[in-house]
Motif scaffolding. Structure first.
Motif, short mmCIF file in Angstrom:
data_model
loop_
_atom_site.label_atom_id
_atom_site.label_comp_id
_atom_site.label_asym_id
_atom_site.label_seq_id
_atom_site.Cartn_x
_atom_site.Cartn_y
_atom_site.Cartn_z
N LYS A 37 90.33 -14.75 -98.91
CA LYS A 37 91.79 -14.89 -98.82
C LYS A 37 92.19 -16.19 -99.51
O LYS A 37 92.19 -17.26 -98.91
CB LYS A 37 92.21 -14.88 -97.34
N GLU B 160 92.25 -8.88 -90.45
CA GLU B 160 91.86 -10.30 -90.50
C GLU B 160 91.42 -10.72 -89.11
O GLU B 160 91.90 -10.19 -88.11
CB GLU B 160 93.05 -11.16 -90.94
N GLU C 100 89.78 -11.14 -96.03
CA GLU C 100 90.43 -9.86 -95.79
C GLU C 100 89.29 -8.87 -95.67
O GLU C 100 88.50 -8.69 -96.60
CB GLU C 100 91.35 -9.51 -96.96
N ASP D 226 96.46 -11.07 -87.07
CA ASP D 226 97.43 -10.61 -88.06
C ASP D 226 98.12 -9.31 -87.64
O ASP D 226 98.73 -9.26 -86.60
CB ASP D 226 96.77 -10.51 -89.43
N GLU D 227 98.08 -8.27 -88.47
CA GLU D 227 98.80 -7.03 -88.16
C GLU D 227 98.02 -5.83 -88.67
O GLU D 227 97.12 -5.98 -89.51
CB GLU D 227 100.19 -7.04 -88.83
N MET E 201 91.92 -19.22 -88.43
CA MET E 201 91.70 -17.99 -89.19
C MET E 201 90.45 -18.07 -90.08
O MET E 201 90.19 -19.10 -90.72
CB MET E 201 92.93 -17.67 -90.06
N LYS F 190 105.42 -12.47 -92.82
CA LYS F 190 105.69 -13.02 -91.49
C LYS F 190 105.93 -14.53 -91.54
O LYS F 190 105.46 -15.20 -92.46
CB LYS F 190 104.48 -12.75 -90.56
N GLN G 275 104.87 -15.03 -83.90
CA GLN G 275 104.87 -14.42 -85.24
C GLN G 275 106.15 -13.63 -85.40
O GLN G 275 106.43 -12.73 -84.61
CB GLN G 275 103.70 -13.43 -85.36
N SER H 15 99.24 -2.67 -94.49
CA SER H 15 97.82 -3.05 -94.58
C SER H 15 96.87 -1.85 -94.49
O SER H 15 95.65 -2.04 -94.39
CB SER H 15 97.48 -4.06 -93.48
#
Ligand code: ADP
Ligand code: TMP
Ligand code: ASP
Length: 242
Positions: free
Chosen positions: A125, A181, A92, A194-195, A88, A15, A28, A200
Motif C-alpha cells: 500500500k 486490509e 492490500e 477498513d471496509e 495498519m 473515507k 471513520q 473493494s
C-alpha cells in the motif's frame, strides 16, 4: 452522536478518519466520493458513503459471528462508524476466486475464468509506487510482516473468502475477488480493518453476469449508483438480521 469527532487524522479517497476522546478508538466517515486508478479518475454519488457503510457493517457483523474479528465497534449514524484504532499493516490483501482485472491483464487469463483454488496476493500500500504486487519474500524483506504473520494473513483472508462467498452466493451474486486490509491492535493482535464493499470487491450477478461493483465506474459501464444500491438492498434483506 455520543462519540465526538476530534482531530481529522487522515482524509483518504473514500473515507475520513477522526480521533475520538478515547485514544484507542477512531471514527471513520464514509464519503460519497468514488475514485479509481489511484484517484486519477474521480466521481461521486449522493448516498454512496451510506451504502458502503451499511454493506461493510453488515459483513463485519456476520464475520464476527464466524469468528473473524474486525475493527468495527458500532454504527454512529448513516456515514460514521466507531472503530478500534489499529496500526495498519501497509498491505492490500487480495483474494481471487475467478480471474479478472489486473490478474487477467498480467497473466493473460480471460476474465471470468474459475481458478482451481482461491489465491491470495499482497500489494504494497504505497500510492507513490502505484500499490505494486509483491512476493512473500518482499513482505519480509521490507519488514511489513513476519513469515508467521504472512501465514496468518493468508489463512484469515481465505476464511473471510469462505464466509463472503456464502453471503453473496445466497443473494445471487458471484464473488469474483476482493481486497481487504489488516492492522494490529494495542495487544498486538492482527485485526481485519477498513471496509468491504462494492468499492473493494468484484461482484457479478450469477444469472446475468452483470457487474455490480466499482468496475461499473472504472470502465464507464453506467448504472453505478443503481448497482451499489442493489447490492446493499439484497445483502441487508437476507443478512441484515443475522
Ligand atoms: P485510502 O487511504 O486508500 O485513500 P480510505 O479513503 O478508505 O483509503 O481511507 C481510510 C484509511 O484508513 C486507509 O488508509 C486505511 O488503511 C485506514 N484504516 C482503516 N481502518 C483503520 C483502523 N482501524 N485504524 C487505523 N487506520 C485505519
Ligand atoms: P485488481 O484486479 O485491480 O488487482 O483488483 C483486485 C480486487 O481488489 C478487486 O476486487 C478490486 C480491489 N481493489 C481495491 O479495493 N483497491 C485497489 O486499489 C485496487 C487496485 C483493487
Ligand atoms: N482504490 C484505488 C482508487 O480509489 C484504485 C481502484 O480502486 O481502482 O483510486
Amino acid at each position: 452522536m455520543t462519540e465526538t469527532k476530534k482531530d481529522l487524522l487522515y482524509e483518504g479517497k473514500a473515507k475520513k478518519v477522526y480521533a475520538t476522546t478515547k485514544p484507542d478508538q477512531l471514527i471513520q466517515e464514509f464519503k460519497d466520493s468514488l475514485t479509481a486508478f489511484n484517484a486519477q479518475k474521480k466521481g461521486s454519488f449522493k448516498g454512496k458513503g451510506t451504502v458502503n457503510l451499511k454493506i461493510t457493517t453488515c459483513i463485519f457483523n456476520y464475520l464476527a459471528k464466524m469468528g473473524v474479528n474486525s475493527h468495527y465497534l458500532k454504527t454512529i449514524d448513516d456515514q460514521n462508524i466507531l472503530v478500534e484504532k489499529l496500526n495498519m499493516i501497509p498491505l492490500e490483501v487480495v483474494v481471487r476466486n475467478f480471474a479478472a482485472g489486473s490478474m487477467s491483464t498480467r497473466l493473460g487469463i480471460t476474465e471470468g475464468t474459475l481458478l482451481s483454488k482461491p489465491i491470495v496476493e499482497f500489494y504494497l500500500k504505497k500510492d507513490e509506487l502505484g500499490d505494486p504486487l509483491i512476493t512473500d519474500d518482499h513482505v519480509v524483506m521490507l519488514k511489513v510482516a513476519t513469515v508467521a504473520e504472512i501465514d496468518h494473513l493468508k489463512s484469515c483472508a481465505l476464511k473471510i473468502n469462505i464466509a463472503l462467498k456464502k453471503m453473496f452466493s445466497d443473494i445471487g451474486i458471484d464473488l469474483i475477488d476482493f481486497k481487504i486490509e489488516f492492522g494490529k491492535n494495542k495487544k498486538g493482535e492482527i485485526v481485519l480493518a477498513d471496509e468491504i464493499s462494492p468499492d473493494s470487491c468484484r461482484l457479478w450477478d450469477k444469472a446475468t453476469g452483470e457487474k455490480l461493483d466499482k468496475d461499473r465506474f472504472r470502465r464507464d459501464l453506467g448504472k453505478v449508483e443503481e448497482s451499489y444500491h442493489l447490492v446493499c438492498d439484497k445483502i441487508l434483506k437476507v443478512w441484515g438480521k443475522h
